[in-house]
Design an enzyme around this catalytic site. Structure first.
Site, short mmCIF file in Angstrom:
data_model
loop_
_atom_site.label_atom_id
_atom_site.label_comp_id
_atom_site.label_asym_id
_atom_site.label_seq_id
_atom_site.Cartn_x
_atom_site.Cartn_y
_atom_site.Cartn_z
N ASP A 131 40.63 72.86 67.88
CA ASP A 131 40.49 71.41 67.93
C ASP A 131 39.55 70.97 69.05
O ASP A 131 38.70 70.10 68.87
CB ASP A 131 41.86 70.75 68.14
CG ASP A 131 42.88 71.18 67.11
OD1 ASP A 131 42.48 71.55 65.98
OD2 ASP A 131 44.08 71.17 67.42
N GLY A 136 37.06 83.64 65.49
CA GLY A 136 38.07 83.86 66.52
C GLY A 136 37.50 83.72 67.91
O GLY A 136 36.73 82.80 68.21
N TYR A 187 44.04 64.45 66.14
CA TYR A 187 44.25 63.73 67.41
C TYR A 187 43.70 64.54 68.57
O TYR A 187 43.00 64.00 69.44
CB TYR A 187 45.74 63.48 67.61
CG TYR A 187 46.09 62.93 68.98
CD1 TYR A 187 45.92 61.58 69.27
CD2 TYR A 187 46.60 63.76 69.97
CE1 TYR A 187 46.24 61.08 70.53
CE2 TYR A 187 46.91 63.27 71.23
CZ TYR A 187 46.73 61.93 71.49
OH TYR A 187 47.04 61.44 72.75
#
Length: 307
Positions: A258, A227, A31
């Site tokens: 995300d 990272g 999402y």
């Protein structure tokens, strides 16, 4: 218009603010990826595919998807279960930890509501994204139907993107995760892992070992997130190392990966070269980690991304 479908779970997010008040929102890796892709590339038709219930929280979740300008065609609201819930806590360095309540979430039932018409309507997608969390959440007995759907999409020429996003607590064993990830790698066109995914699940920490691991799968586009340090991209035989500018003040690292995924995929679909896509995606992640919670204020995000 590009059609992008992101498959996964959205949960009720609980986060304690500095005022001691518990704030609520909605979030989940697929999402979040969808929200940030739509913000960065509003001209793309971004769908969020999941299952929610018929309760008040589910209705609010659906409304949040609409407010984020996501297409809800594949957001099933037939389940009798509720959305999952998680509590996020951050330390003084912005690193987060989570407590989850999702064992009986509606999203686990997604494939029960995917019929033949739904699968065929996905054939005209330009890209379908899923993650290791998407896989872990889907009930094990529903996964064969999920893989059958993705194989059909692959046969129809739909590009498949996958982020392993390995979370040990979501799997019954590392072996189960490895078996499911193997199926994902076999179908994946764009792979978006972090080095941590390979370190935790396979004990691989060196780039050369990770590249060797991925080589038999013939993945077209490999984007390895190291990272906050850099990103390694392999397109065919061409390997690119792209450093990332550090962020001085980190508030909350939730959704950093995300937002990177969403903006990267959107940029690539918009025809941007890999270097440009990584640069824009890294900028998006740098913005997100300077705000609390998974979803930053839209106006701030768009303004800072376009500066």
């Amino acid at each position: 218009m590009r059609k992008v479908v992101l498959i996964g779970e959205c949960m009720l997010e609980l986060r304690e603010g500095n005022d001691g008040v518990m704030h609520q929102s909605f979030a989940g890796d697929a999402y979040n990826t969808a929200v940030y892709q739509k913000r960065a590339f509003p001209e793309q038709d971004v769908y969020f595919m999941s299952a929610i219930g018929q309760d008040v929280v589910s209705e609010k979740l659906r409304q949040h998807c609409e407010q984020a300008s996501l297409n809800n065609q594949y957001l099933s609201q037939k389940s009798k279960q509720n959305p999952g819930v998680y509590l996020v806590q951050t330390d003084e360095h912005g690193e987060r930890s989570f407590l989850y309540w999702r064992e009986n979430s509606a999203a686990r039932e997604l494939m029960r509501y995917v019929d033949e018409d739904t699968v065929e309507s996905l054939y005209n997608s330009d890209l379908v994204f899923f993650s290791g969390i998407s896989l872990a959440v889907i009930h094990p007995k529903e996964r064969p139907a999920f893989w059958a759907m993705l194989k059909r999409l692959k046969e129809q020429g739909v590009t498949l993107a996958f982020d392993p996003n390995y979370r040990p607590r979501l799997w019954r064993s590392p072996k189960e995760a490895q078996e499911q990830f193997h199926l994902a790698y076999e179908l994946t066109d764009i792979l978006l892992p972090g080095i941590d995914d390979f370190s935790q699940l396979y004990g691989l920490t060196e780039l050369s070992d990770i590249l060797e691991f991925c080589q038999p799968y013939g993945i077209h586009e490999l984007v390895i997130k190291n990272g906050s340090n850099s990103v390694y991209c392999q397109l065919g035989s061409n390997l690119i190392h792209l450093p990332i500018a550090p962020v001085d003040h980190v508030v909350d690292t939730t959704s950093a990966g995300d937002s990177f995924n969403g903006v990267y995929l959107g940029a690539r679909l918009a025809g941007k070269e890999i270097e440009h896509a990584v640069s824009l995606a890294s900028k998006a992640a740098a913005i997100v980690i300077q705000y609390p919670g998974a979803i930053t204020p839209k106006d701030d995000f768009v303004r800072l991304l376009t500066q």
